[in-house]
Design a protein around this motif. Structure first.
Motif, PDB file in Angstrom:
ATOM      1  N   GLU A 176       0.835  -1.201   0.000  1.00 44.30           N
ATOM      2  CA  GLU A 176       0.000   0.000   0.000  1.00 44.30           C
ATOM      3  C   GLU A 176       0.871   1.252   0.000  1.00 44.30           C
ATOM      4  O   GLU A 176       1.930   1.280   0.618  1.00 44.30           O
ATOM      5  CB  GLU A 176      -0.888   0.026   1.246  1.00 44.30           C
ATOM      6  CG  GLU A 176      -2.227  -0.663   1.065  1.00 44.30           C
ATOM      7  CD  GLU A 176      -3.218   0.186   0.277  1.00 44.30           C
ATOM      8  OE1 GLU A 176      -2.815   1.201  -0.322  1.00 44.30           O
ATOM      9  OE2 GLU A 176      -4.403  -0.174   0.258  1.00 44.30           O
ATOM     10  N   HIS A 253      -3.771   4.698   4.264  1.00 45.36           N
ATOM     11  CA  HIS A 253      -3.528   3.816   3.132  1.00 45.36           C
ATOM     12  C   HIS A 253      -4.357   4.275   1.936  1.00 45.36           C
ATOM     13  O   HIS A 253      -5.534   4.619   2.061  1.00 45.36           O
ATOM     14  CB  HIS A 253      -3.885   2.379   3.495  1.00 45.36           C
ATOM     15  CG  HIS A 253      -3.092   1.860   4.652  1.00 45.36           C
ATOM     16  ND1 HIS A 253      -3.425   0.709   5.328  1.00 45.36           N
ATOM     17  CD2 HIS A 253      -1.988   2.350   5.277  1.00 45.36           C
ATOM     18  CE1 HIS A 253      -2.566   0.506   6.312  1.00 45.36           C
ATOM     19  NE2 HIS A 253      -1.688   1.487   6.298  1.00 45.36           N
ATOM     20  N   ARG A 255      -5.759   2.995  -0.864  1.00 47.70           N
ATOM     21  CA  ARG A 255      -7.022   2.403  -1.316  1.00 47.70           C
ATOM     22  C   ARG A 255      -8.170   2.739  -0.374  1.00 47.70           C
ATOM     23  O   ARG A 255      -9.286   3.023  -0.802  1.00 47.70           O
ATOM     24  CB  ARG A 255      -6.866   0.885  -1.448  1.00 47.70           C
ATOM     25  CG  ARG A 255      -6.550   0.461  -2.870  1.00 47.70           C
ATOM     26  CD  ARG A 255      -6.424  -1.023  -2.986  1.00 47.70           C
ATOM     27  NE  ARG A 255      -5.047  -1.440  -2.717  1.00 47.70           N
ATOM     28  CZ  ARG A 255      -4.601  -2.665  -2.917  1.00 47.70           C
ATOM     29  NH1 ARG A 255      -5.426  -3.598  -3.337  1.00 47.70           N
ATOM     30  NH2 ARG A 255      -3.347  -2.973  -2.680  1.00 47.70           N
ATOM     31  N   GLU A 277       6.346   2.341   1.099  1.00 50.06           N
ATOM     32  CA  GLU A 277       5.174   1.483   0.959  1.00 50.06           C
ATOM     33  C   GLU A 277       5.081   0.550   2.164  1.00 50.06           C
ATOM     34  O   GLU A 277       6.091   0.212   2.784  1.00 50.06           O
ATOM     35  CB  GLU A 277       5.257   0.664  -0.330  1.00 50.06           C
ATOM     36  CG  GLU A 277       5.086   1.485  -1.587  1.00 50.06           C
ATOM     37  CD  GLU A 277       4.903   0.614  -2.816  1.00 50.06           C
ATOM     38  OE1 GLU A 277       5.024  -0.624  -2.691  1.00 50.06           O
ATOM     39  OE2 GLU A 277       4.640   1.164  -3.904  1.00 50.06           O
ATOM     40  N   HIS A 312      -6.830  -2.277  -8.343  1.00 50.08           N
ATOM     41  CA  HIS A 312      -6.130  -1.052  -7.929  1.00 50.08           C
ATOM     42  C   HIS A 312      -5.182  -0.578  -9.028  1.00 50.08           C
ATOM     43  O   HIS A 312      -5.090   0.615  -9.316  1.00 50.08           O
ATOM     44  CB  HIS A 312      -5.352  -1.338  -6.649  1.00 50.08           C
ATOM     45  CG  HIS A 312      -4.473  -0.212  -6.199  1.00 50.08           C
ATOM     46  ND1 HIS A 312      -4.957   1.014  -5.827  1.00 50.08           N
ATOM     47  CD2 HIS A 312      -3.114  -0.140  -6.073  1.00 50.08           C
ATOM     48  CE1 HIS A 312      -3.956   1.800  -5.474  1.00 50.08           C
ATOM     49  NE2 HIS A 312      -2.834   1.128  -5.622  1.00 50.08           N
TER      50      HIS A 312
END
Length: 344
Positions: A176, A253, A255, A277, A312
């Motif tokens: 992420e 994060h 998303r 990340e 994604h």
């Protein structure tokens, strides 16, 4: 290595089952109920175990039975051995999700529950109608212990678990990145946000560990800067509502941030600092490595995670599009450096 059959004849396999129950429950009464025998029979098993291993194994303590160092050293070898024996004798009974009647106990943060929970639930309803999930909030500092004492079948870990041992199995699922999220009208800014404004605004921090420090603080420290954290919460799902109602900013994060920004009309911006990340992984105890039901669950979760990551990637231009469209009409962008001191 040659097997000492004469020595093995001293061992009743049921004693290892009793040992595992005792170490999991830390109570003779609960351990007896767990494997379906009487309390006196379990007390007798404990006496035999003490004689077998030449150690007290469990001693009385105010909160129940306390394992000795010898007992703690035996937990994992015994559990792995029992699991392998169970897999050996049940090899003719493969797991069939269409007919299985099974309960899985899963530990996960609410962020993962939001991202993967709906897809996992839909998959179970369609392909495994008899499989049920028991989801538990987890403390990342205790997740490995919960796997060790068999309170959880599977857990989702955020970040690295360098403290894990060889019996702690880990499978990376996806990585992420981060996005900043804020109510543009309340803070009087439009994305992208500057480093000055980022430091000036009060922050909401989501942390599963004690303390008020995260990757953002490490990145700012390298620049000789510091932010003000006005609220810390372990619940990711609460943060968007806090942000919507106050002149604050959060970094979460990517998303999850996109999901909530779209639902609640919040603004998104790339962080004005370089952030690493973060990895999301599956964690489980080695005793479940070859368990057919557990293998099916791990494969199912991994497949859904891959599908989620693929979606994604297909949406990789979302951020630029969102930033272009996310211009607040309520207030013009301000360059004011007056600190916002309102707390929530």
């Amino acid at each position: 290595m040659a097997i000492d059959y004469a020595n093995l004849t001293r061992l009743d396999l049921n004693l290892l089952v009793a040992f595992d129950a005792l170490l999991s429950e830390r109570s003779v009464t609960r351990a007896a109920a767990r494997i379906g025998i009487g309390q006196s029979a379990m007390s007798h098993n404990l006496s035999r175990l003490r004689a077998l291993f030449g150690d007290e194994l469990l001693t009385r303590a105010p909160a129940g039975l306390r394992p000795t160092p010898r007992a703690l050293a035996l937990i994992d070898p015994v559990r792995v051995a029992l699991s392998q024996i169970e897999a050996l004798v049940s090899r003719e009974k493969p797991f069939d999700p269409r007919t299985a009647d099974h309960v899985f106990r899963i530990g996960l943060p609410d962020s993962v529950e939001v991202l993967l929970g709906p897809a996992l639930l839909a998959c179970l309803c369609e392909t495994a109608p008899g499989v049920r999930l028991r989801l538990h909030s987890i403390d990342s500092s205790q997740v490995l212990e919960n796997l060790d004492v068999d309170r959880l079948d599977l857990a989702f870990g955020i970040g690295s678990f360098a403290e894990g041992q060889t019996h702690h199995k880990q499978r990376p699922l996806f990585s992420e990145t981060y996005l900043c999220m804020f109510n543009a009208a309340r803070v009087g800014l439009s994305p992208p946000i500057s480093l000055d404004d980022y430091v000036r605004l009060p922050h909401v921090l989501t942390s599963l560990r004690p303390g008020e420090h995260g990757p953002v603080d490490d990145a700012l420290l390298k620049l000789g800067l510091k932010r003000t954290i006005v609220l810390t919460t372990p619940r990711f799902i609460a943060v968007p509502f806090l942000v919507r109602g106050a002149p604050v900013i959060t970094t979460m994060h990517a998303r999850l941030a996109r999901f909530f920004a779209d639902a609640l009309g919040l603004a998104l911006s790339p962080p004005p600092v370089d952030l690493p990340e973060i990895s999301i992984s599956l964690l489980w105890h080695a005793s479940y490595d070859h368990d057919p039901a557990h293998m099916w669950l791990r494969q199912t979760v991994a497949r859904l995670a891959v599908e989620s990551a693929r979606g994604h990637d297909q949406d990789k231009h979302f951020q630029a599009k969102q930033l272009a469209q996310n211009k607040p009409n309520e207030k013009p962008r301000t360059t004011s450096r007056t600190p916002v001191r309102r707390r929530i």
